[in-house]
Write a protein that holds these residues in place. Structure first.
Motif, PDB file in Angstrom:
ATOM      1  N   PRO A 111     -18.026  12.411   7.571  1.00 34.63           N
ATOM      2  CA  PRO A 111     -18.274  12.050   8.982  1.00 34.63           C
ATOM      3  C   PRO A 111     -17.021  13.113   9.507  1.00 34.63           C
ATOM      4  CG  PRO A 111     -16.258  10.993   7.800  1.00 34.63           C
ATOM      5  CD  PRO A 111     -16.708  11.454   7.138  1.00 34.63           C
ATOM      6  N   THR A 112     -17.217  12.853  11.026  1.00 36.24           N
ATOM      7  CA  THR A 112     -16.468  14.066  12.626  1.00 36.24           C
ATOM      8  C   THR A 112     -15.610  12.187  12.496  1.00 36.24           C
ATOM      9  OG1 THR A 112     -18.373  13.196  13.876  1.00 36.24           O
ATOM     10  CG2 THR A 112     -18.462  15.666  12.923  1.00 36.24           C
ATOM     11  N   ARG A 113     -14.252  13.411  13.704  1.00 39.26           N
ATOM     12  CA  ARG A 113     -14.515  11.694  13.761  1.00 39.26           C
ATOM     13  C   ARG A 113     -14.456  11.353  14.797  1.00 39.26           C
ATOM     14  NH1 ARG A 113      -7.648  12.827  15.003  1.00 39.26           N
ATOM     15  NH2 ARG A 113      -7.104  10.428  16.405  1.00 39.26           N
ATOM     16  N   LYS A 114     -15.340  12.315  15.735  1.00 40.25           N
ATOM     17  CA  LYS A 114     -15.976  11.699  17.240  1.00 40.25           C
ATOM     18  C   LYS A 114     -16.888  10.648  17.036  1.00 40.25           C
ATOM     19  CE  LYS A 114     -15.641  15.529  20.375  1.00 40.25           C
ATOM     20  NZ  LYS A 114     -16.543  17.264  20.318  1.00 40.25           N
ATOM     21  N   SER A 115     -17.292  10.307  15.734  1.00 41.58           N
ATOM     22  CA  SER A 115     -18.486   9.293  15.330  1.00 41.58           C
ATOM     23  C   SER A 115     -17.699   7.975  14.895  1.00 41.58           C
ATOM     24  CB  SER A 115     -19.145   9.958  14.216  1.00 41.58           C
ATOM     25  OG  SER A 115     -17.931  10.329  12.926  1.00 41.58           O
ATOM     26  N   LEU A 116     -16.290   8.297  15.261  1.00 41.94           N
ATOM     27  CA  LEU A 116     -15.516   6.596  14.639  1.00 41.94           C
ATOM     28  C   LEU A 116     -15.475   6.264  15.686  1.00 41.94           C
ATOM     29  CD1 LEU A 116     -13.660   7.879  11.805  1.00 41.94           C
ATOM     30  CD2 LEU A 116     -15.481   6.487  11.671  1.00 41.94           C
ATOM     31  N   PRO A 117     -15.557   4.855  15.898  1.00 35.20           N
ATOM     32  CA  PRO A 117     -15.056   3.962  17.107  1.00 35.20           C
ATOM     33  C   PRO A 117     -14.068   3.778  17.075  1.00 35.20           C
ATOM     34  CG  PRO A 117     -15.834   2.276  15.847  1.00 35.20           C
ATOM     35  CD  PRO A 117     -16.385   4.109  15.439  1.00 35.20           C
ATOM     36  N   ASP A 171      -4.239   4.703  17.357  1.00 29.96           N
ATOM     37  CA  ASP A 171      -5.559   6.078  16.883  1.00 29.96           C
ATOM     38  C   ASP A 171      -5.834   6.743  15.854  1.00 29.96           C
ATOM     39  OD1 ASP A 171      -2.690   7.607  16.352  1.00 29.96           O
ATOM     40  OD2 ASP A 171      -3.443   8.801  17.062  1.00 29.96           O
ATOM     41  N   MET A 172      -5.090   6.366  14.793  1.00 29.72           N
ATOM     42  CA  MET A 172      -5.969   5.273  13.367  1.00 29.72           C
ATOM     43  C   MET A 172      -6.055   4.877  13.358  1.00 29.72           C
ATOM     44  SD  MET A 172      -5.330   9.419  12.919  1.00 29.72           S
ATOM     45  CE  MET A 172      -5.176   9.117  11.538  1.00 29.72           C
ATOM     46  N   LEU A 173      -6.501   3.782  14.105  1.00 25.65           N
ATOM     47  CA  LEU A 173      -7.941   2.491  13.362  1.00 25.65           C
ATOM     48  C   LEU A 173      -8.764   2.420  14.015  1.00 25.65           C
ATOM     49  CD1 LEU A 173      -4.346   0.055  14.507  1.00 25.65           C
ATOM     50  CD2 LEU A 173      -4.857   0.425  12.283  1.00 25.65           C
ATOM     51  N   VAL A 174      -9.906   2.416  13.343  1.00 17.82           N
ATOM     52  CA  VAL A 174     -10.953   2.251  13.268  1.00 17.82           C
ATOM     53  C   VAL A 174     -11.285   0.352  13.466  1.00 17.82           C
ATOM     54  CG1 VAL A 174     -13.470   2.587  12.525  1.00 17.82           C
ATOM     55  CG2 VAL A 174     -11.226   4.082  11.796  1.00 17.82           C
ATOM     56  N   PRO A 175     -11.724   0.180  14.181  1.00 15.85           N
ATOM     57  CA  PRO A 175     -12.593  -1.217  14.811  1.00 15.85           C
ATOM     58  C   PRO A 175     -13.206  -1.267  14.084  1.00 15.85           C
ATOM     59  CG  PRO A 175     -12.944  -0.446  16.965  1.00 15.85           C
ATOM     60  CD  PRO A 175     -12.228   0.898  15.424  1.00 15.85           C
ATOM     61  N   LEU A 176     -13.979  -1.991  12.572  1.00 16.99           N
ATOM     62  CA  LEU A 176     -15.008  -2.433  11.751  1.00 16.99           C
ATOM     63  C   LEU A 176     -15.388  -3.601  12.524  1.00 16.99           C
ATOM     64  CD1 LEU A 176     -13.723  -2.111   8.085  1.00 16.99           C
ATOM     65  CD2 LEU A 176     -14.725  -0.443   9.225  1.00 16.99           C
ATOM     66  N   TYR A 203      -9.948 -10.776  18.527  1.00 13.10           N
ATOM     67  CA  TYR A 203     -10.072 -11.020  17.232  1.00 13.10           C
ATOM     68  C   TYR A 203     -10.427  -9.459  16.333  1.00 13.10           C
ATOM     69  CZ  TYR A 203      -9.453 -15.699  17.743  1.00 13.10           C
ATOM     70  OH  TYR A 203      -9.444 -17.214  18.450  1.00 13.10           O
ATOM     71  N   TYR A 204      -9.325  -8.782  15.803  1.00 10.81           N
ATOM     72  CA  TYR A 204     -10.049  -7.710  15.080  1.00 10.81           C
ATOM     73  C   TYR A 204      -9.821  -7.594  13.806  1.00 10.81           C
ATOM     74  CZ  TYR A 204      -8.995  -5.805  20.342  1.00 10.81           C
ATOM     75  OH  TYR A 204      -9.123  -5.887  21.398  1.00 10.81           O
ATOM     76  N   VAL A 205     -11.188  -6.795  12.838  1.00 11.19           N
ATOM     77  CA  VAL A 205     -10.964  -5.819  11.224  1.00 11.19           C
ATOM     78  C   VAL A 205     -10.997  -4.284  11.791  1.00 11.19           C
ATOM     79  CG1 VAL A 205     -11.563  -6.137   8.971  1.00 11.19           C
ATOM     80  CG2 VAL A 205     -11.332  -8.238  10.297  1.00 11.19           C
ATOM     81  N   LEU A 206      -9.651  -4.183  11.612  1.00 15.24           N
ATOM     82  CA  LEU A 206      -9.423  -2.339  11.678  1.00 15.24           C
ATOM     83  C   LEU A 206      -9.271  -2.022  10.156  1.00 15.24           C
ATOM     84  CD1 LEU A 206      -6.985  -2.978  14.780  1.00 15.24           C
ATOM     85  CD2 LEU A 206      -9.080  -2.299  14.609  1.00 15.24           C
ATOM     86  N   PHE A 207      -9.668  -0.913  10.700  1.00  8.76           N
ATOM     87  CA  PHE A 207      -9.585  -0.290   8.474  1.00  8.76           C
ATOM     88  C   PHE A 207      -8.389   0.803   9.641  1.00  8.76           C
ATOM     89  CE2 PHE A 207     -10.292   3.753   6.510  1.00  8.76           C
ATOM     90  CZ  PHE A 207     -10.093   4.038   5.411  1.00  8.76           C
ATOM     91  N   ASP A 208      -6.953   1.241   8.691  1.00  9.30           N
ATOM     92  CA  ASP A 208      -5.780   2.030   8.593  1.00  9.30           C
ATOM     93  C   ASP A 208      -6.507   3.155   8.273  1.00  9.30           C
ATOM     94  OD1 ASP A 208      -3.886   3.341   9.224  1.00  9.30           O
ATOM     95  OD2 ASP A 208      -2.643   1.414   8.966  1.00  9.30           O
ATOM     96  N   ARG A 209      -6.757   4.806   8.801  1.00  2.62           N
ATOM     97  CA  ARG A 209      -6.542   5.704   8.349  1.00  2.62           C
ATOM     98  C   ARG A 209      -5.721   6.185   7.237  1.00  2.62           C
ATOM     99  NH1 ARG A 209      -9.860   9.193  11.665  1.00  2.62           N
ATOM    100  NH2 ARG A 209      -9.473   8.535  13.859  1.00  2.62           N
ATOM    101  N   THR A 210      -4.613   5.964   8.052  1.00  2.00           N
ATOM    102  CA  THR A 210      -3.573   6.109   7.216  1.00  2.00           C
ATOM    103  C   THR A 210      -2.597   4.776   6.562  1.00  2.00           C
ATOM    104  OG1 THR A 210      -1.991   5.264   8.759  1.00  2.00           O
ATOM    105  CG2 THR A 210      -3.033   6.909   9.450  1.00  2.00           C
TER     106      THR A 210
END
Length: 248
Positions: free
Chosen positions: A8-14, A42-47, A59-66
């Motif tokens: 992936p590229t970072r720009k592709s992530l919401p 800035d490292m949380l991706v909303p799934l 309500y959020y489910v977030l993926f933490d890339r760190t």
């Protein structure tokens, strides 16, 4: 598992937006929100995310890339429930770090999120490999409050991308008082599977988790019929991920 495509590229992530610019809270709530959530925003991706029509709840489910950077075994998903008090322009929040998206969905559902409003973005993360996985994910999301989570370990290694979770049934009549749920990601096919096994004791459940992480585990034992269920002993809540291998 990673919620991104293999390259992936970072720009592709919401990006996540908590929509709190016009809201405030007391000093302790603001500090807690910053430390527990916003510091790595800035490292949380909303799934997935859901907002009530009046803007009062999100309500959020977030993926933490760190999550696993320097913290081996740490759960990679963050569930956040925001409550905005529109008249006072203040907010409160709840947050939990959890090992699987379905468990994060369950946590939000049991805090008022409509079950059909919190489906995961299918473009993020490897899809389910089979119907067994999909059925177990639906059950975990819907019945997650029937279990207490005592231990989890996430290995974010492309050669063996796996998460093990030990659960205790809260109902003494439940089948198999202790469960292990294991998610494995096939990085070549870019799919994931989810399976569960049943155990009579907490030690057996934790031993299987250790064996899986050290490459010595056999097949998961089947969940026992309800007639064989016994009253479970307490499953001690782990303070955090433990490395593979535990003292005896």
């Amino acid at each position: 598992m990673s919620p991104t495509e293999p390259a992936p590229t970072r720009k592709s992530l919401p990006e996540v937006d908590f929509e709190l610019d016009e809201f405030d809270a007391d000093e302790q709530v603001c500090l807690d929100f910053y430390r527990q959530v916003a510091v790595s925003e800035d490292m949380l991706v909303p799934l997935t995310e859901h907002h009530t029509t009046d803007g009062g709840h999100s309500y959020y489910v977030l993926f933490d890339r760190t999550a696993t950077y320097g913290h081996p075994g740490m759960p990679q998903y963050v569930a956040v429930h925001l409550q905005r008090h529109q008249e006072r322009r203040t907010f409160d929040f709840e947050r939990a770090r959890l090992p699987l998206p379905a468990i994060a969905q369950s946590w939000l559902i049991h805090r008022g999120c409509p079950p059909d409003a919190i489906g995961l973005n299918p473009k993020l993360g490897p899809p389910s490999a089979d119907e067994t996985t999909r059925a177990l994910e639906r059950r975990l999301a819907g019945d997650g409050d029937h279990y207490a989570m005592g231990y989890s370990y996430t290995r974010d290694d492309p050669d063996d991308m796996v998460t093990v979770v030990a659960l205790r049934a809260l109902d003494e009549r439940a089948r198999s008082p202790f469960r292990v749920v294991v998610e494995e990601v096939n990085t070549d096919a870019w799919t994931h599977t989810l399976r569960e096994g049943g155990f009579a004791t907490v030690d057996e459940a934790l031993q299987w988790c250790e064996d899986r992480l050290t490459g010595k585990a056999g097949p998961l034992p089947p969940v026992r019929p309800a007639a064989e269920a016994t009253r479970p002993a307490a499953l001690p809540k782990a303070p955090g991920p433990r490395p593979p291998g535990r003292s005896r």
